[in-house]
Design a protein around this motif. Structure first.
Motif, short mmCIF file in Angstrom:
data_model
loop_
_atom_site.label_atom_id
_atom_site.label_comp_id
_atom_site.label_asym_id
_atom_site.label_seq_id
_atom_site.Cartn_x
_atom_site.Cartn_y
_atom_site.Cartn_z
N GLY A 1 -2.10 1.42 5.07
CA GLY A 1 -0.74 1.52 4.58
C GLY A 1 0.15 2.38 5.47
N LEU A 2 -0.37 3.52 5.92
CA LEU A 2 0.41 4.42 6.75
C LEU A 2 0.66 3.81 8.14
CD1 LEU A 2 1.78 7.14 6.70
CD2 LEU A 2 -0.35 8.19 7.51
N ALA A 3 -0.34 3.13 8.68
CA ALA A 3 -0.15 2.43 9.95
C ALA A 3 0.90 1.33 9.81
CB ALA A 3 -1.47 1.83 10.43
N GLY A 4 0.90 0.65 8.66
CA GLY A 4 1.91 -0.37 8.40
C GLY A 4 3.30 0.23 8.33
N LEU A 5 3.44 1.40 7.68
CA LEU A 5 4.74 2.05 7.55
C LEU A 5 5.30 2.41 8.93
CD1 LEU A 5 6.98 3.48 5.91
CD2 LEU A 5 5.53 5.53 5.95
N TRP A 6 4.50 3.08 9.76
CA TRP A 6 4.98 3.48 11.08
C TRP A 6 5.24 2.26 11.97
CZ3 TRP A 6 7.17 7.72 12.56
CH2 TRP A 6 6.92 8.90 11.88
N SER A 7 4.48 1.19 11.77
CA SER A 7 4.71 -0.04 12.54
C SER A 7 6.06 -0.65 12.18
CB SER A 7 3.58 -1.04 12.27
OG SER A 7 2.34 -0.54 12.72
N ILE A 8 6.39 -0.64 10.90
CA ILE A 8 7.68 -1.18 10.47
C ILE A 8 8.82 -0.34 11.01
CG2 ILE A 8 9.16 -1.43 8.43
CD1 ILE A 8 7.27 -3.76 8.99
N ILE A 9 8.66 0.97 11.02
CA ILE A 9 9.69 1.86 11.59
C ILE A 9 9.95 1.50 13.05
CG2 ILE A 9 10.19 4.25 12.23
CD1 ILE A 9 8.69 5.13 9.72
N ILE A 10 8.89 1.20 13.79
CA ILE A 10 9.03 0.88 15.21
C ILE A 10 9.59 -0.53 15.41
CG2 ILE A 10 7.71 0.45 17.33
CD1 ILE A 10 5.83 2.70 16.48
N LEU B 1 0.82 -1.22 0.00
CA LEU B 1 0.00 0.00 0.00
C LEU B 1 0.86 1.27 0.00
CD1 LEU B 1 -2.74 -1.13 2.55
CD2 LEU B 1 -2.81 -1.22 0.06
N ALA B 2 2.10 1.16 -0.44
CA ALA B 2 2.98 2.33 -0.50
C ALA B 2 2.41 3.46 -1.36
CB ALA B 2 4.36 1.92 -0.99
N PRO B 3 1.82 3.16 -2.55
CA PRO B 3 1.23 4.26 -3.33
C PRO B 3 0.14 5.01 -2.57
CG PRO B 3 1.45 2.28 -4.68
CD PRO B 3 1.74 1.88 -3.26
N ALA B 4 -0.58 4.29 -1.68
CA ALA B 4 -1.66 4.93 -0.93
C ALA B 4 -1.10 5.86 0.14
CB ALA B 4 -2.57 3.87 -0.31
N TRP B 5 -0.16 5.38 0.95
CA TRP B 5 0.35 6.25 2.01
C TRP B 5 1.27 7.33 1.45
CZ3 TRP B 5 5.56 6.40 2.27
CH2 TRP B 5 6.31 5.25 2.05
N TRP B 6 1.83 7.12 0.28
CA TRP B 6 2.66 8.15 -0.33
C TRP B 6 1.82 9.39 -0.67
CZ3 TRP B 6 7.79 8.75 -0.88
CH2 TRP B 6 8.24 9.72 -1.76
N ARG B 7 0.54 9.18 -1.03
CA ARG B 7 -0.34 10.30 -1.38
C ARG B 7 -0.60 11.22 -0.19
NH1 ARG B 7 -3.26 6.29 -4.34
NH2 ARG B 7 -4.72 6.08 -2.60
N LYS C 1 -8.82 7.32 3.06
CA LYS C 1 -9.33 6.06 2.56
C LYS C 1 -8.78 4.89 3.39
CE LYS C 1 -9.51 7.76 -2.22
NZ LYS C 1 -9.00 7.57 -3.60
N PRO C 2 -9.51 3.76 3.42
CA PRO C 2 -9.00 2.61 4.18
C PRO C 2 -7.59 2.18 3.78
CG PRO C 2 -11.29 2.25 3.57
CD PRO C 2 -10.85 3.51 2.89
N THR C 3 -7.29 2.18 2.48
CA THR C 3 -5.96 1.78 2.03
C THR C 3 -4.89 2.76 2.53
OG1 THR C 3 -6.41 2.96 -0.05
CG2 THR C 3 -6.74 0.56 -0.03
N GLU C 4 -5.22 4.04 2.62
CA GLU C 4 -4.26 5.03 3.11
C GLU C 4 -3.99 4.84 4.60
OE1 GLU C 4 -5.55 8.55 -0.06
OE2 GLU C 4 -6.35 8.54 1.98
N ILE C 5 -5.06 4.60 5.37
CA ILE C 5 -4.89 4.41 6.81
C ILE C 5 -4.10 3.14 7.09
CG2 ILE C 5 -6.09 4.06 8.99
CD1 ILE C 5 -8.44 5.62 7.82
#
Length: 310
Positions: free
Chosen positions: A197-206, A65-71, A191-195
């Motif tokens: 995807g972004l939650a996944g990104l910050w989770s990976i950072i942690i 979902l990188a394209p979604a959170w990138w937006r 959008k659900p995909t944005e939420i």
């Protein structure tokens, strides 16, 4: 503040096709989560610690979902407060709390205390703070869910073994966090995909500093097949498909109606345990499954949909 769900602009006034899609998405999500409980319990008691299983869960949505959170950017410019609640209730912190809880309690306790109590918390918050009117049918439905959860939990919850109380407290904390995610989801303006995807990104950072080394060690020790299986179940199914589907259900049904469907997870987990673990439900478990199923049907507004639509 969002208007009550039974107002003209609420979920009751949504087209029948939207409600049907919402129900289908909710059923898809809870079906995946029923198997997720068994899978996660097996993983954290095997060769993968909770932070490693969490890394496998969130790496897939972060990439797919990188394209979604990138937006929306790494830090969303709107709806930041609601997004933080969503992250706390569906991201790395939530997973670590639940994963560590499963180290103290059996899988049978997870369903009643986590997805079982979550819809009750959402309903209580919706009535007290969001001015939602449940109606007597939906109120009876939530009572049936509570009865089913209590019956399915059985003695393991009411009379826990030594040390299990730690897991029970962690699961109840996780249920409150998940409820916060459910209520805040529509208020992010994303959008659900944005939420997801972004939650996944910050989770990976942690999780990367502690989770990735565990993955490397597991593969080097010959557990690559188990890592791939968890990547499929945790990452793709639970981390992407279930979360996006549940987000779509929240959009179309509203928080409390969508949350009601999670009451089915304990019953589904009990049914999945029959072929997978060879555990056959006793009479109290059968009563719990029936009560939960009836409760979800009532609490989701299924019996009042036609009248509300008119």
């Amino acid at each position: 503040m969002e208007k009550p769900l039974n107002s003209a602009t609420g979920a009751d006034a949504a087209p029948f096709s939207d409600r049907l899609v919402g129900v289908a998405c909710a059923l898809l999500a809870v079906s995946i989560w029923g198997g997720w409980i068994v899978s996660t319990r097996h993983a954290v008691h095997g060769h993968l610690p909770p932070e490693t299983v969490g890394w496998l869960r969130f790496i897939v949505p972060a990439i797919v979902l990188a394209p979604a959170w990138w937006r929306v950017g790494i830090i969303p410019r709107k709806g930041l407060g609601p997004f933080i609640l969503c992250f706390l209730g569906a991201g790395a912190i939530f997973f670590l709390i639940v994963g560590n809880a499963m180290r103290f309690v059996p899988a049978a306790d997870v369903g009643p205390l986590l997805p079982g109590t979550m819809p009750l918390i959402v309903a209580l918050v919706s009535v007290l703070f969001l001015r939602e009117r449940l109606g007597w049918l939906r109120a009876v439905g939530f009572l049936c869910i509570a009865l089913g959860v209590l019956t399915l939990g059985g003695r393991g919850v009411l009379f826990p073994e030594d040390g299990a109380w730690r897991g029970h407290l962690l699961l109840l904390a996780g249920a409150c966090m998940w409820a916060g995610n459910t209520i805040a989801f529509r208020r992010t303006g994303m959008k659900p995909t944005e939420i997801v995807g972004l939650a996944g990104l910050w989770s990976i950072i942690i999780l990367t500093p502690t989770g990735l080394p565990g993955v490397i060690h597991a593969v080097s020790d010959g557990y690559g097949r188990e890592v791939l299986l968890q990547l499929l179940i945790q990452g793709l199914l639970s981390g992407v498909v279930a979360l996006v589907a549940f987000g779509m259900a929240i959009e179309r049904l509203g928080p409390s109606r969508a949350a009601a469907f999670t009451g089915l997870v304990p019953a589904l987990a009990a049914l999945i345990a029959v072929p997978v673990l060879g555990e056959h439900p006793d009479l109290p478990a059968i009563i719990g499954v029936a009560a939960t199923g009836l409760g979800v049907a009532l609490a989701s507004g299924a019996f009042g949909a036609g009248r509300a639509g008119r």
